[in-house]
Design an enzyme around this catalytic site. Structure first.
Site, PDB file in Angstrom:
ATOM      1  N   GLU A   1       5.013  -7.433   2.743  1.00 43.86           N
ATOM      2  CA  GLU A   1       4.614  -7.443   1.333  1.00 43.86           C
ATOM      3  C   GLU A   1       4.186  -8.846   0.934  1.00 43.86           C
ATOM      4  O   GLU A   1       5.034  -9.672   0.581  1.00 43.86           O
ATOM      5  CB  GLU A   1       5.794  -7.010   0.457  1.00 43.86           C
ATOM      6  CG  GLU A   1       6.301  -5.617   0.754  1.00 43.86           C
ATOM      7  CD  GLU A   1       7.007  -5.031  -0.451  1.00 43.86           C
ATOM      8  OE1 GLU A   1       6.553  -3.986  -0.912  1.00 43.86           O
ATOM      9  OE2 GLU A   1       7.973  -5.637  -0.943  1.00 43.86           O
TER      10      GLU A   1
ATOM     11  N   ASN B   1       9.764   2.309  -4.441  1.00 39.36           N
ATOM     12  CA  ASN B   1      10.754   1.316  -4.860  1.00 39.36           C
ATOM     13  C   ASN B   1      10.743   1.275  -6.382  1.00 39.36           C
ATOM     14  O   ASN B   1       9.849   0.683  -6.980  1.00 39.36           O
ATOM     15  CB  ASN B   1      10.379  -0.060  -4.259  1.00 39.36           C
ATOM     16  CG  ASN B   1      11.327  -1.153  -4.708  1.00 39.36           C
ATOM     17  OD1 ASN B   1      12.369  -0.889  -5.304  1.00 39.36           O
ATOM     18  ND2 ASN B   1      10.958  -2.403  -4.437  1.00 39.36           N
ATOM     19  N   TRP B   2      11.729   1.928  -6.967  1.00 32.48           N
ATOM     20  CA  TRP B   2      11.743   2.018  -8.436  1.00 32.48           C
ATOM     21  C   TRP B   2      12.100   0.688  -9.096  1.00 32.48           C
ATOM     22  O   TRP B   2      11.906   0.513 -10.283  1.00 32.48           O
ATOM     23  CB  TRP B   2      12.750   3.087  -8.899  1.00 32.48           C
ATOM     24  CG  TRP B   2      12.341   4.494  -8.607  1.00 32.48           C
ATOM     25  CD1 TRP B   2      11.243   4.908  -7.886  1.00 32.48           C
ATOM     26  CD2 TRP B   2      13.018   5.683  -9.035  1.00 32.48           C
ATOM     27  NE1 TRP B   2      11.201   6.285  -7.843  1.00 32.48           N
ATOM     28  CE2 TRP B   2      12.285   6.785  -8.535  1.00 32.48           C
ATOM     29  CE3 TRP B   2      14.175   5.928  -9.782  1.00 32.48           C
ATOM     30  CZ2 TRP B   2      12.670   8.109  -8.772  1.00 32.48           C
ATOM     31  CZ3 TRP B   2      14.569   7.244 -10.015  1.00 32.48           C
ATOM     32  CH2 TRP B   2      13.814   8.319  -9.515  1.00 32.48           C
ATOM     33  N   LYS B   3      12.681  -0.209  -8.343  1.00 35.96           N
ATOM     34  CA  LYS B   3      13.159  -1.484  -8.902  1.00 35.96           C
ATOM     35  C   LYS B   3      14.104  -1.190 -10.077  1.00 35.96           C
ATOM     36  O   LYS B   3      14.820  -0.198 -10.041  1.00 35.96           O
ATOM     37  CB  LYS B   3      11.982  -2.381  -9.292  1.00 35.96           C
ATOM     38  CG  LYS B   3      10.983  -2.525  -8.138  1.00 35.96           C
ATOM     39  CD  LYS B   3       9.946  -3.582  -8.365  1.00 35.96           C
ATOM     40  CE  LYS B   3       9.010  -3.627  -7.155  1.00 35.96           C
ATOM     41  NZ  LYS B   3       8.026  -4.703  -7.244  1.00 35.96           N
TER      42      LYS B   3
ATOM     43  N   GLY C   1       2.851  -6.271  -7.664  1.00 32.57           N
ATOM     44  CA  GLY C   1       2.832  -6.105  -9.113  1.00 32.57           C
ATOM     45  C   GLY C   1       1.692  -6.848  -9.793  1.00 32.57           C
ATOM     46  O   GLY C   1       1.655  -6.973 -11.009  1.00 32.57           O
TER      47      GLY C   1
ATOM     48  N   GLU D   1      11.589 -10.147  -4.435  1.00 31.29           N
ATOM     49  CA  GLU D   1      12.220 -10.420  -5.733  1.00 31.29           C
ATOM     50  C   GLU D   1      13.669 -10.868  -5.538  1.00 31.29           C
ATOM     51  O   GLU D   1      14.176 -11.702  -6.280  1.00 31.29           O
ATOM     52  CB  GLU D   1      12.130  -9.169  -6.622  1.00 31.29           C
ATOM     53  CG  GLU D   1      10.701  -8.964  -7.113  1.00 31.29           C
ATOM     54  CD  GLU D   1      10.296  -7.521  -7.319  1.00 31.29           C
ATOM     55  OE1 GLU D   1      11.167  -6.636  -7.398  1.00 31.29           O
ATOM     56  OE2 GLU D   1       9.072  -7.272  -7.401  1.00 31.29           O
TER      57      GLU D   1
ATOM     58  N   SER E   1       0.884  -3.574  -4.629  1.00 34.24           N
ATOM     59  CA  SER E   1      -0.165  -2.897  -5.410  1.00 34.24           C
ATOM     60  C   SER E   1      -0.836  -1.748  -4.670  1.00 34.24           C
ATOM     61  O   SER E   1      -2.040  -1.507  -4.821  1.00 34.24           O
ATOM     62  CB  SER E   1      -1.211  -3.905  -5.908  1.00 34.24           C
ATOM     63  OG  SER E   1      -0.601  -4.876  -6.732  1.00 34.24           O
TER      64      SER E   1
ATOM     65  N   HIS F   1      13.868  -7.884  -0.201  1.00 36.45           N
ATOM     66  CA  HIS F   1      12.670  -7.793  -1.042  1.00 36.45           C
ATOM     67  C   HIS F   1      12.384  -9.192  -1.620  1.00 36.45           C
ATOM     68  O   HIS F   1      13.313  -9.938  -1.928  1.00 36.45           O
ATOM     69  CB  HIS F   1      12.881  -6.770  -2.151  1.00 36.45           C
ATOM     70  CG  HIS F   1      11.617  -6.472  -2.886  1.00 36.45           C
ATOM     71  ND1 HIS F   1      11.108  -7.307  -3.856  1.00 36.45           N
ATOM     72  CD2 HIS F   1      10.727  -5.462  -2.746  1.00 36.45           C
ATOM     73  CE1 HIS F   1       9.958  -6.800  -4.289  1.00 36.45           C
ATOM     74  NE2 HIS F   1       9.707  -5.691  -3.635  1.00 36.45           N
TER      75      HIS F   1
ATOM     76  N   GLY G   1       5.772   0.029  -5.459  1.00 32.82           N
ATOM     77  CA  GLY G   1       6.521  -0.227  -6.692  1.00 32.82           C
ATOM     78  C   GLY G   1       5.921   0.537  -7.852  1.00 32.82           C
ATOM     79  O   GLY G   1       6.179   1.728  -8.052  1.00 32.82           O
ATOM     80  N   GLY G   2       5.072  -0.131  -8.620  1.00 27.13           N
ATOM     81  CA  GLY G   2       4.516   0.422  -9.857  1.00 27.13           C
ATOM     82  C   GLY G   2       4.004   1.854  -9.741  1.00 27.13           C
ATOM     83  O   GLY G   2       4.349   2.712 -10.559  1.00 27.13           O
TER      84      GLY G   2
HETATM   85  P1  PGA Z   1       4.034  -2.978  -6.383  1.00 22.85           P
HETATM   86  O1  PGA Z   1       5.441  -3.391  -5.732  1.00 22.85           O
HETATM   87  O2  PGA Z   1       3.586  -1.735  -5.684  1.00 22.85           O
HETATM   88  O3  PGA Z   1       4.326  -2.766  -7.831  1.00 22.85           O
HETATM   89  O4  PGA Z   1       3.094  -4.126  -6.146  1.00 22.85           O
HETATM   90  C1  PGA Z   1       5.652  -3.260  -4.370  1.00 22.85           C
HETATM   91  C2  PGA Z   1       7.042  -3.760  -4.038  1.00 22.85           C
HETATM   92  O5  PGA Z   1       7.450  -4.769  -4.608  1.00 22.85           O
HETATM   93  O6  PGA Z   1       7.753  -3.166  -3.214  1.00 22.85           O
END
Ligand code: PGA
Length: 253
Positions: A169, A9-11, A175, A99, A215, A97, A236-237
């Site tokens: 999640e 997930n590049w966001k 994050g 966010e 994470s 998600h 994500g990251g």
């Molecule tokens: P993260 O994000 O791996 O940076 O914690 C995961 C996500 O939000 O899908």
């Protein structure tokens, strides 16, 4: 076996050029994938077509959108519909998600509508659920997640729910560098599967991939993915660093 999925997930990260290089670097280094393994790249809207053509010759690699709107079409300036995504050949879309729930006030009901629209175009929704820290500290995580599942997924038919991928999640792990322990992840995944089994029957629940997100990195992926009900990760990251994401792909069962 259920599909084992490593989803990036590049966001809202990467320029077009950086995204192209990131994809290239990962595709060059990733291992060959088994029949039950899938790698997904959820990239920003403007890069979907580029990403789609980058992976055109890859086996078991697909491109996902990170979101779509909960209405079919019309005067919704700036929004992107499921039908638009389908029309450029996108088969997967993240829905709900945390966010988007937090910053864009997406409700469980909105998400149910998004899922209906995606399924109507035969696309696969990657439905995110998970609790905030306060909910976990109050010991209410099961009730919280069950409600998210009920309000967004329980109206689906058996055939429809089988197409959905679920991503658990915990918001406190996204994050933050704070991962749920492998035991905490497995416990919640087993609970999610039991909620699905109660509603849709065990054989159906057993077919649904449940990913862990929060994470995930090269150093913890194998331990987390080892859980019997953990079918890969939404990342994500670490998905923005080629060596990290390739190692996460290698950690898939
Ligand atoms: P993260 O994000 O791996 O940076 O914690 C995961 C996500 O939000 O899908």
């Amino acid at each position: 076996m259920r599909k084992q999925i490593a989803a990036a997930n590049w966001k809202m990260n990467c320029t077009y050029q950086q995204g192209e290089k990131l994809l290239d670097d990962i595709l060059k280094a990733k291992p060959a994938l088994g029949a039950d393994q899938l790698v997904l790249f959820a990239v920003p809207f403007p890069y979907l077509i580029m990403a789609k053509s980058e992976v055109a010759d890859e086996k078991n690699v697909q491109i996902a959108a990170q979101n779509c709107y909960h209405k079919k079409a019309g005067a919704y300036t700036g929004e992107v519909s499921a039908e638009m995504l389908d029309s450029i050949g996108i088969d997967y879309c993240i829905v709900g998600h945390s966010e988007r729930r937090e910053y864009f006030n997406e409700s469980n009901q909105d998400l149910a509508e998004k899922i209906n629209l995606l399924l109507s175009f035969d696309m696969v929704p990657v439905f995110c659920c998970g609790e905030a820290l306060a909910v976990r500290e109050a010991g209410q995580q099961n009730e919280w997640v069950a409600k998210q599942l009920e309000e967004s997924l329980f109206h689906l038919s058996d055939d429809q729910i089988k197409k959905v991928v679920i991503a658990y999640e915990p918001i406190w792990a996204i994050g933050t560098g704070k991962t749920a322990s492998a035991a905490q992840a497995q416990e919640m995944h087993a609970f999610i599967r039991s909620v699905l089994a109660k509603k849709f029957g065990q054989p159906t629940a057993d077919q649904i991939s449940i990913l862990y997100g929060g994470s995930v990195k090269a150093s913890n992926a194998a331990e987390i993915f080892a859980g019997a009900d953990v079918d890969g990760g939404l990342v994500g990251g670490a998905s923005l660093i080629p060596e990290e994401f390739v190692a996460i792909i290698k950690a898939l069962k």
